[in-house]
Design an enzyme around this catalytic site. Sequence first.
Site, PDB file in Angstrom:
ATOM      1  N   SER A  48       0.873  -1.186   0.000  1.00 52.75           N
ATOM      2  CA  SER A  48       0.000   0.000   0.000  1.00 52.75           C
ATOM      3  C   SER A  48       0.902   1.226   0.000  1.00 52.75           C
ATOM      4  O   SER A  48       1.047   1.933   0.982  1.00 52.75           O
ATOM      5  CB  SER A  48      -0.940  -0.003   1.211  1.00 52.75           C
ATOM      6  OG  SER A  48      -0.231   0.119   2.418  1.00 52.75           O
ATOM      7  N   HIS A  96      -3.250  -6.214   2.437  1.00 54.57           N
ATOM      8  CA  HIS A  96      -2.360  -7.209   3.039  1.00 54.57           C
ATOM      9  C   HIS A  96      -3.050  -8.535   3.323  1.00 54.57           C
ATOM     10  O   HIS A  96      -2.450  -9.451   3.883  1.00 54.57           O
ATOM     11  CB  HIS A  96      -1.763  -6.676   4.353  1.00 54.57           C
ATOM     12  CG  HIS A  96      -0.862  -5.495   4.165  1.00 54.57           C
ATOM     13  ND1 HIS A  96      -0.404  -4.722   5.200  1.00 54.57           N
ATOM     14  CD2 HIS A  96      -0.307  -4.963   3.037  1.00 54.57           C
ATOM     15  CE1 HIS A  96       0.367  -3.755   4.731  1.00 54.57           C
ATOM     16  NE2 HIS A  96       0.438  -3.885   3.426  1.00 54.57           N
ATOM     17  N   GLN A 100      -6.469  -1.737   7.248  1.00 52.29           N
ATOM     18  CA  GLN A 100      -5.317  -2.604   6.968  1.00 52.29           C
ATOM     19  C   GLN A 100      -4.667  -3.218   8.210  1.00 52.29           C
ATOM     20  O   GLN A 100      -4.278  -4.379   8.201  1.00 52.29           O
ATOM     21  CB  GLN A 100      -4.283  -1.769   6.206  1.00 52.29           C
ATOM     22  CG  GLN A 100      -3.036  -2.475   5.777  1.00 52.29           C
ATOM     23  CD  GLN A 100      -2.112  -1.556   4.989  1.00 52.29           C
ATOM     24  OE1 GLN A 100      -2.320  -1.314   3.815  1.00 52.29           O
ATOM     25  NE2 GLN A 100      -1.097  -1.019   5.646  1.00 52.29           N
ATOM     26  N   GLU A 101      -4.521  -2.408   9.287  1.00 52.09           N
ATOM     27  CA  GLU A 101      -3.727  -2.896  10.432  1.00 52.09           C
ATOM     28  C   GLU A 101      -4.374  -2.545  11.770  1.00 52.09           C
ATOM     29  O   GLU A 101      -4.787  -1.405  11.988  1.00 52.09           O
ATOM     30  CB  GLU A 101      -2.317  -2.265  10.400  1.00 52.09           C
ATOM     31  CG  GLU A 101      -1.582  -2.573   9.111  1.00 52.09           C
ATOM     32  CD  GLU A 101      -0.250  -1.829   8.986  1.00 52.09           C
ATOM     33  OE1 GLU A 101       0.284  -1.366  10.012  1.00 52.09           O
ATOM     34  OE2 GLU A 101       0.218  -1.713   7.853  1.00 52.09           O
ATOM     35  N   GLU A 160       1.612  -9.383   7.078  1.00 52.43           N
ATOM     36  CA  GLU A 160       2.476  -8.958   8.181  1.00 52.43           C
ATOM     37  C   GLU A 160       2.358  -9.877   9.384  1.00 52.43           C
ATOM     38  O   GLU A 160       2.742  -9.512  10.502  1.00 52.43           O
ATOM     39  CB  GLU A 160       2.176  -7.495   8.537  1.00 52.43           C
ATOM     40  CG  GLU A 160       2.499  -6.561   7.375  1.00 52.43           C
ATOM     41  CD  GLU A 160       2.426  -5.079   7.708  1.00 52.43           C
ATOM     42  OE1 GLU A 160       1.903  -4.724   8.785  1.00 52.43           O
ATOM     43  OE2 GLU A 160       2.897  -4.281   6.880  1.00 52.43           O
ATOM     44  N   ASP A 176      -3.959   1.329  11.640  1.00 53.22           N
ATOM     45  CA  ASP A 176      -3.568   1.932  10.369  1.00 53.22           C
ATOM     46  C   ASP A 176      -4.587   1.507   9.322  1.00 53.22           C
ATOM     47  O   ASP A 176      -4.426   0.462   8.684  1.00 53.22           O
ATOM     48  CB  ASP A 176      -2.159   1.481   9.950  1.00 53.22           C
ATOM     49  CG  ASP A 176      -1.777   2.038   8.578  1.00 53.22           C
ATOM     50  OD1 ASP A 176      -2.513   2.904   8.050  1.00 53.22           O
ATOM     51  OD2 ASP A 176      -0.740   1.606   8.030  1.00 53.22           O
ATOM     52  N   GLU A 234      -3.142   5.909  12.094  1.00 54.54           N
ATOM     53  CA  GLU A 234      -2.251   6.217  10.957  1.00 54.54           C
ATOM     54  C   GLU A 234      -3.062   6.265   9.668  1.00 54.54           C
ATOM     55  O   GLU A 234      -3.947   5.416   9.457  1.00 54.54           O
ATOM     56  CB  GLU A 234      -1.193   5.101  10.889  1.00 54.54           C
ATOM     57  CG  GLU A 234      -0.215   5.200   9.729  1.00 54.54           C
ATOM     58  CD  GLU A 234       0.736   3.994   9.732  1.00 54.54           C
ATOM     59  OE1 GLU A 234       1.047   3.483  10.825  1.00 54.54           O
ATOM     60  OE2 GLU A 234       1.140   3.570   8.643  1.00 54.54           O
ATOM     61  N   ASP A 289       1.604   8.407   6.914  1.00 52.87           N
ATOM     62  CA  ASP A 289       2.471   7.422   6.248  1.00 52.87           C
ATOM     63  C   ASP A 289       2.458   7.736   4.751  1.00 52.87           C
ATOM     64  O   ASP A 289       3.349   8.421   4.250  1.00 52.87           O
ATOM     65  CB  ASP A 289       1.976   6.015   6.569  1.00 52.87           C
ATOM     66  CG  ASP A 289       2.657   4.939   5.736  1.00 52.87           C
ATOM     67  OD1 ASP A 289       3.694   5.234   5.109  1.00 52.87           O
ATOM     68  OD2 ASP A 289       2.162   3.792   5.693  1.00 52.87           O
ATOM     69  N   LYS A 348       9.902   5.234   7.206  1.00 52.48           N
ATOM     70  CA  LYS A 348      10.256   4.051   6.422  1.00 52.48           C
ATOM     71  C   LYS A 348      11.395   4.447   5.473  1.00 52.48           C
ATOM     72  O   LYS A 348      11.167   5.177   4.505  1.00 52.48           O
ATOM     73  CB  LYS A 348       9.070   3.603   5.569  1.00 52.48           C
ATOM     74  CG  LYS A 348       7.861   3.047   6.316  1.00 52.48           C
ATOM     75  CD  LYS A 348       6.685   2.960   5.342  1.00 52.48           C
ATOM     76  CE  LYS A 348       5.569   2.066   5.863  1.00 52.48           C
ATOM     77  NZ  LYS A 348       4.351   2.183   5.003  1.00 52.48           N
ATOM     78  N   HIS A 353       8.593  -1.130   9.409  1.00 53.12           N
ATOM     79  CA  HIS A 353       8.912  -2.110   8.359  1.00 53.12           C
ATOM     80  C   HIS A 353       8.036  -1.847   7.133  1.00 53.12           C
ATOM     81  O   HIS A 353       7.249  -0.904   7.117  1.00 53.12           O
ATOM     82  CB  HIS A 353       8.632  -3.519   8.902  1.00 53.12           C
ATOM     83  CG  HIS A 353       7.158  -3.743   9.178  1.00 53.12           C
ATOM     84  ND1 HIS A 353       6.563  -4.986   9.205  1.00 53.12           N
ATOM     85  CD2 HIS A 353       6.135  -2.857   9.430  1.00 53.12           C
ATOM     86  CE1 HIS A 353       5.283  -4.867   9.460  1.00 53.12           C
ATOM     87  NE2 HIS A 353       4.983  -3.595   9.605  1.00 53.12           N
ATOM     88  N   ARG A 354       8.135  -2.703   6.105  1.00 56.60           N
ATOM     89  CA  ARG A 354       7.184  -2.725   4.993  1.00 56.60           C
ATOM     90  C   ARG A 354       6.486  -4.080   4.997  1.00 56.60           C
ATOM     91  O   ARG A 354       6.947  -5.028   5.626  1.00 56.60           O
ATOM     92  CB  ARG A 354       7.887  -2.543   3.628  1.00 56.60           C
ATOM     93  CG  ARG A 354       8.636  -1.256   3.434  1.00 56.60           C
ATOM     94  CD  ARG A 354       7.858   0.008   3.718  1.00 56.60           C
ATOM     95  NE  ARG A 354       6.632   0.189   2.949  1.00 56.60           N
ATOM     96  CZ  ARG A 354       6.435   1.111   2.012  1.00 56.60           C
ATOM     97  NH1 ARG A 354       7.427   1.911   1.675  1.00 56.60           N
ATOM     98  NH2 ARG A 354       5.248   1.254   1.396  1.00 56.60           N
ATOM     99  N   SER A 355       5.388  -4.157   4.252  1.00 56.01           N
ATOM    100  CA  SER A 355       4.661  -5.437   4.232  1.00 56.01           C
ATOM    101  C   SER A 355       5.482  -6.535   3.545  1.00 56.01           C
ATOM    102  O   SER A 355       5.354  -7.712   3.873  1.00 56.01           O
ATOM    103  CB  SER A 355       3.303  -5.269   3.571  1.00 56.01           C
ATOM    104  OG  SER A 355       3.435  -4.630   2.312  1.00 56.01           O
ATOM    105  N   LYS A 394       6.932  -0.265  14.484  1.00 52.33           N
ATOM    106  CA  LYS A 394       6.011  -1.331  14.096  1.00 52.33           C
ATOM    107  C   LYS A 394       6.736  -2.254  13.135  1.00 52.33           C
ATOM    108  O   LYS A 394       7.390  -1.807  12.186  1.00 52.33           O
ATOM    109  CB  LYS A 394       4.694  -0.794  13.523  1.00 52.33           C
ATOM    110  CG  LYS A 394       4.756  -0.084  12.195  1.00 52.33           C
ATOM    111  CD  LYS A 394       3.332   0.164  11.663  1.00 52.33           C
ATOM    112  CE  LYS A 394       3.324   0.625  10.232  1.00 52.33           C
ATOM    113  NZ  LYS A 394       1.973   0.782   9.661  1.00 52.33           N
TER     114      LYS A 394
HETATM  115  P1  PGA Z   1       3.072  -1.277   3.061  1.00 49.19           P
HETATM  116  O1  PGA Z   1       2.138  -1.146   4.352  1.00 49.19           O
HETATM  117  O2  PGA Z   1       4.422  -1.683   3.511  1.00 49.19           O
HETATM  118  O3  PGA Z   1       2.354  -2.318   2.250  1.00 49.19           O
HETATM  119  O4  PGA Z   1       3.049   0.078   2.402  1.00 49.19           O
HETATM  120  C1  PGA Z   1       2.592  -0.647   5.557  1.00 49.19           C
HETATM  121  C2  PGA Z   1       1.825   0.552   6.002  1.00 49.19           C
HETATM  122  O5  PGA Z   1       0.896   1.024   5.299  1.00 49.19           O
HETATM  123  O6  PGA Z   1       2.121   1.085   7.059  1.00 49.19           O
HETATM  124 ZN    ZN Z   2       0.599   2.784   6.840  1.00 49.01          ZN
END
Ligand code: PGA
Ligand code: ZN
Length: 420
Positions: A46, A158, A166-167, A208, A246, A287, A314, A339, A367-369, A390
């Site tokens: 994402s 994800h 997403q999270e 993740e 997030d 987020e 982000d 990131k 991190h990244r996914s 995270k």
């Molecule tokens: P991504 O997701 O690594 O797939 O971009 C992580 C996030 O959105 O924080």
């Molecule tokens: Zn994010």
Amino acid sequence: MTRTDVRFASVSALEILDSRGNPTVQVTLGTAEGLRYVAGVPSGASTGSREAVELRDGDPARYDGRGVSRAVGHVEGEITDLLERKTWSCQAELDDALVELDGTPDKGRLGANAILGVSMAAARAFAEGLPLWESLIPRGVTPRLPVPHFNVLNGGVHAANDLEFQEFMLAPIGAPSFSEALRAGATIYHRLRAELRDRGESTGLGDEGGFAPDISSPEEILWLMVAAIRDAGYTPGRDGVAIAMDPASSEFHKDGVYTVAGEALNADQLIDRYEQIITDFPVWSLEDGLAEDDWAGWKTLTERLGGRVQLVGDDLFVTNPALIAQAVRNGIGNSALIKPNQIGTVTETLRAQAVCRHAGYSQMVSHRSGETTDTFIADLSVATGTGQIKSGAPARGERVAKYDRLLEIERSSVSLPFGL
Ligand code: PGA
Ligand code: ZN
């Protein structure tokens, strides 16, 4: 002291796989003394539209176009010529030279994946003799161990479920130490699995490492989390285990409409929903609550909820010092996700973090996914004293590698403070 005289004698790169089975870049730098330094570059799903460019081959005959052989070729070609040309005195000198060699504003020519791999491996070379985190401490910053944010329920891009957000993360803010925070996260993760199993839900995992049940209501997910926190013997909330979300809302935003569990909401209605959520649940951090191009909505979001909850940008900020500075001037958000691969060098990442510090914005290293087993971000989070990281669920090797690295740092430096 970091080294001020690094001479590279060999440079190589390899197309390796990330945790999703997609190609990514690994770089190995060798110095004149015969030492070797390796770095692996992560990859998002994402992604923000203003991120530095992750160079992919686009050749449909290999990895569906996702190969990174061109980025590897740039490391072993032009970048090798640059690195071997002279003795390097510091990270910033080397990173600035990489940016100049690329010559584009978004690192699209050589690829941010090629450049970041070199930058991270070089950081390890400059650190020689010191733990990486000690070598990265910016002037005036007190290093600290971060509160881990465990992404235990996965949705959005994800996971294959119908959950748009997403999270959903466990944040053991009230834990007395990093290792106790890690134990809380792992214990609650296992309670959550048992709860999902009891309800007849799938315990399959998302990218993740969090569970990805077929539940589309964010509130239902939050109820489950609170129950699991209690079940595991912890107190929900900032004194014990809080929750961070997030939604990554750019992914379910189109033409001004946010679609959540079948409902079409405008920005104000989605903010109403968040307001109710933070009233009903111990959510301390939100987020990308609104989309990356919805700066007007973000302004309202910040005015309405900025005093009650951490509002992390982000996709909105993409670890870009200029974008964060612009947001600070306009009163947008109060926190930034960090990131390194969104901006493409270690130095620019540290500059983005300095902008946050000077503006009083909090930071969460991330991190990244799509991940490798590289643990660079663990050291970065300690060095820059952000108090937050995270790295996904407390499960799956590429996620746990970062948390385990933090355990090592905790063990080796007992005087480091922990937490926010
Ligand atoms: P991504 O997701 O690594 O797939 O971009 C992580 C996030 O959105 O924080
Ligand atoms: Zn994010």
